[in-house]
Design a protein around this motif. Structure first.
Motif, mmCIF file in Angstrom:
data_model
loop_
_atom_site.group_PDB
_atom_site.id
_atom_site.type_symbol
_atom_site.label_atom_id
_atom_site.label_comp_id
_atom_site.label_asym_id
_atom_site.label_seq_id
_atom_site.Cartn_x
_atom_site.Cartn_y
_atom_site.Cartn_z
ATOM 1 N N HIS A 112 -19.649 -13.827 6.194
ATOM 2 C CA HIS A 112 -20.849 -13.350 6.892
ATOM 3 C C HIS A 112 -20.938 -11.820 6.893
ATOM 4 N N THR A 113 -19.783 -11.162 6.859
ATOM 5 C CA THR A 113 -19.773 -9.689 6.891
ATOM 6 C C THR A 113 -19.353 -9.059 5.569
ATOM 7 N N GLY A 114 -18.681 -9.830 4.710
ATOM 8 C CA GLY A 114 -18.183 -9.288 3.449
ATOM 9 C C GLY A 114 -16.878 -8.523 3.595
ATOM 10 N N LEU A 115 -16.258 -8.634 4.762
ATOM 11 C CA LEU A 115 -15.044 -7.867 5.038
ATOM 12 C C LEU A 115 -13.790 -8.737 4.901
ATOM 13 N N PHE A 116 -12.765 -8.160 4.285
ATOM 14 C CA PHE A 116 -11.433 -8.775 4.275
ATOM 15 C C PHE A 116 -10.596 -8.010 5.291
ATOM 16 N N LYS A 117 -9.997 -8.744 6.233
ATOM 17 C CA LYS A 117 -9.169 -8.130 7.273
ATOM 18 C C LYS A 117 -7.741 -8.624 7.103
ATOM 19 N N ALA A 118 -6.814 -7.719 6.828
ATOM 20 C CA ALA A 118 -5.421 -8.099 6.578
ATOM 21 C C ALA A 118 -4.820 -8.773 7.810
ATOM 22 N N PRO A 119 -4.337 -10.002 7.677
ATOM 23 C CA PRO A 119 -3.746 -10.696 8.824
ATOM 24 C C PRO A 119 -2.372 -10.183 9.191
ATOM 25 N N HIS A 120 -1.689 -9.513 8.247
ATOM 26 C CA HIS A 120 -0.384 -8.906 8.518
ATOM 27 C C HIS A 120 -0.035 -7.924 7.409
ATOM 28 N N ASP A 121 1.004 -7.136 7.638
ATOM 29 C CA ASP A 121 1.431 -6.137 6.660
ATOM 30 C C ASP A 121 1.811 -6.811 5.347
ATOM 31 N N GLY A 122 1.532 -6.125 4.238
ATOM 32 C CA GLY A 122 1.932 -6.685 2.956
ATOM 33 C C GLY A 122 1.256 -6.002 1.784
ATOM 34 N N LEU A 123 1.669 -6.389 0.590
ATOM 35 C CA LEU A 123 1.102 -5.876 -0.649
ATOM 36 C C LEU A 123 0.053 -6.872 -1.152
ATOM 37 N N TYR A 124 -1.171 -6.384 -1.371
ATOM 38 C CA TYR A 124 -2.290 -7.246 -1.726
ATOM 39 C C TYR A 124 -2.914 -6.837 -3.062
ATOM 40 N N PHE A 125 -3.471 -7.820 -3.734
ATOM 41 C CA PHE A 125 -4.219 -7.598 -4.976
ATOM 42 C C PHE A 125 -5.691 -7.902 -4.732
ATOM 43 N N PHE A 126 -6.581 -7.029 -5.271
ATOM 44 C CA PHE A 126 -8.015 -7.239 -5.134
ATOM 45 C C PHE A 126 -8.709 -7.037 -6.476
ATOM 46 N N SER A 127 -9.755 -7.812 -6.674
ATOM 47 C CA SER A 127 -10.543 -7.695 -7.897
ATOM 48 C C SER A 127 -12.005 -7.991 -7.585
ATOM 49 N N TYR A 169 -1.234 -1.609 -0.386
ATOM 50 C CA TYR A 169 -0.385 -1.987 0.747
ATOM 51 C C TYR A 169 -1.225 -1.865 2.005
ATOM 52 N N LEU A 170 -1.359 -2.966 2.710
ATOM 53 C CA LEU A 170 -2.177 -2.998 3.915
ATOM 54 C C LEU A 170 -1.329 -3.251 5.147
ATOM 55 N N LYS A 171 -1.754 -2.652 6.242
ATOM 56 C CA LYS A 171 -1.179 -2.967 7.537
ATOM 57 C C LYS A 171 -2.092 -3.954 8.253
ATOM 58 N N THR A 172 -1.536 -4.639 9.228
ATOM 59 C CA THR A 172 -2.319 -5.626 9.976
ATOM 60 C C THR A 172 -3.607 -5.002 10.514
ATOM 61 N N GLY A 173 -4.735 -5.632 10.205
ATOM 62 C CA GLY A 173 -6.012 -5.133 10.698
ATOM 63 C C GLY A 173 -6.755 -4.234 9.739
ATOM 64 N N ASP A 174 -6.127 -3.794 8.648
ATOM 65 C CA ASP A 174 -6.814 -2.967 7.655
ATOM 66 C C ASP A 174 -7.968 -3.760 7.040
ATOM 67 N N ILE A 175 -9.041 -3.037 6.705
ATOM 68 C CA ILE A 175 -10.244 -3.660 6.166
ATOM 69 C C ILE A 175 -10.446 -3.267 4.701
ATOM 70 N N VAL A 176 -10.749 -4.257 3.876
ATOM 71 C CA VAL A 176 -11.100 -4.007 2.474
ATOM 72 C C VAL A 176 -12.468 -4.640 2.223
ATOM 73 N N LYS A 177 -13.334 -3.893 1.517
ATOM 74 C CA LYS A 177 -14.674 -4.403 1.242
ATOM 75 C C LYS A 177 -15.214 -3.775 -0.039
ATOM 76 N N VAL A 178 -16.310 -4.350 -0.521
ATOM 77 C CA VAL A 178 -17.044 -3.791 -1.651
ATOM 78 C C VAL A 178 -18.369 -3.263 -1.101
ATOM 79 N N ARG A 179 -18.724 -2.051 -1.485
ATOM 80 C CA ARG A 179 -19.998 -1.498 -1.015
ATOM 81 C C ARG A 179 -20.691 -0.724 -2.133
#
Length: 202
Positions: A112-127, A169-179
């Motif tokens: 609904h918002t287009g936002l990815f919110k990291a549920p916990h710390d970790g290394l993530y891949f995005f495409s 690398y994201l911490k809990t609560g970090d936001i990733v989006k496309v704009r």
């Protein structure tokens, strides 16, 4: 260590039973009772203490197991793949909402918002793979907490696609989006040909 303690308890209880049989024999002859046998009394007290220690030890193990489970959030799977439902005209800094959920393990991506919110710390891949519509240009950004981490564009006169890839690398609560890029006017992204994908690496 726990097995050795159990073995000691079993051995002591066997001795207690043996002593108990002797006491019963003595009692049947009217010779004594438990209070008159200090060896048996000491053995009983020893068994009680060992049983208490074993119980406390088991409680510590259960507590430690729960703590370990709470400290291993990285074992939780996180992955999403979403499709742009229809063509959309994007204005300056407008978030692209990929509204059709194909995969969303962990429910970290919001359709609904287009936002990815990291549920916990970790290394993530995005495409992100995207297609511009008709003869318009298309310039978009992959953002982490309002900071650009990747820039994508499609600029030929005919239909053209572009892509963005990032490992973050994201911490809990970090936001990733496309704009859409804030420095350009309205541009159109083609629906059904544009995707946003991400998953937890570790």
């Amino acid at each position: 260590m726990q097995f050795s303690k159990v073995f000691v308890v079993i051995s002591l209880m066997s001795r207690v039973e043996s002593e108990g049989e002797k006491i019963q024999l003595q009692s049947s002859r009217g010779l004594s009772n438990n209070c008159e046998n200090p060896a048996l009394w000491m053995l009983v007290k020893q068994v009680d203490r060992l049983e208490t220690k074993l119980s406390q030890h088991d409680e510590k193990i259960e507590k430690r197991v729960k703590q370990c489970k709470n400290r291993l959030p990285h074992l939780t799977q996180v992955a999403f793949h979403a499709l742009l439902a229809k063509s959309v005209k994007l204005h300056a800094a407008q978030t692209v909402i990929f509204g059709i959920e194909i995969t969303n393990i962990g429910k970290a991506y919001n359709t609904h918002t287009g936002l990815f919110k990291a549920p916990h710390d970790g290394l993530y891949f995005f495409s992100c793979t995207f297609l511009k519509q008709s003869s318009t240009y298309l310039r978009i950004q992959l953002m982490k907490n309002e900071v650009e981490v990747q820039l994508g564009h499609a600029e030929t006169s005919n239909a053209d696609s572009g892509s963005m890839i990032a490992v973050l690398y994201l911490k809990t609560g970090d936001i990733v989006k496309v704009r859409h890029h804030p420095n350009y006017g309205a541009e159109t992204m083609h629906g059904h040909w544009s995707f946003f994908t991400g998953y937890l690496i570790q």
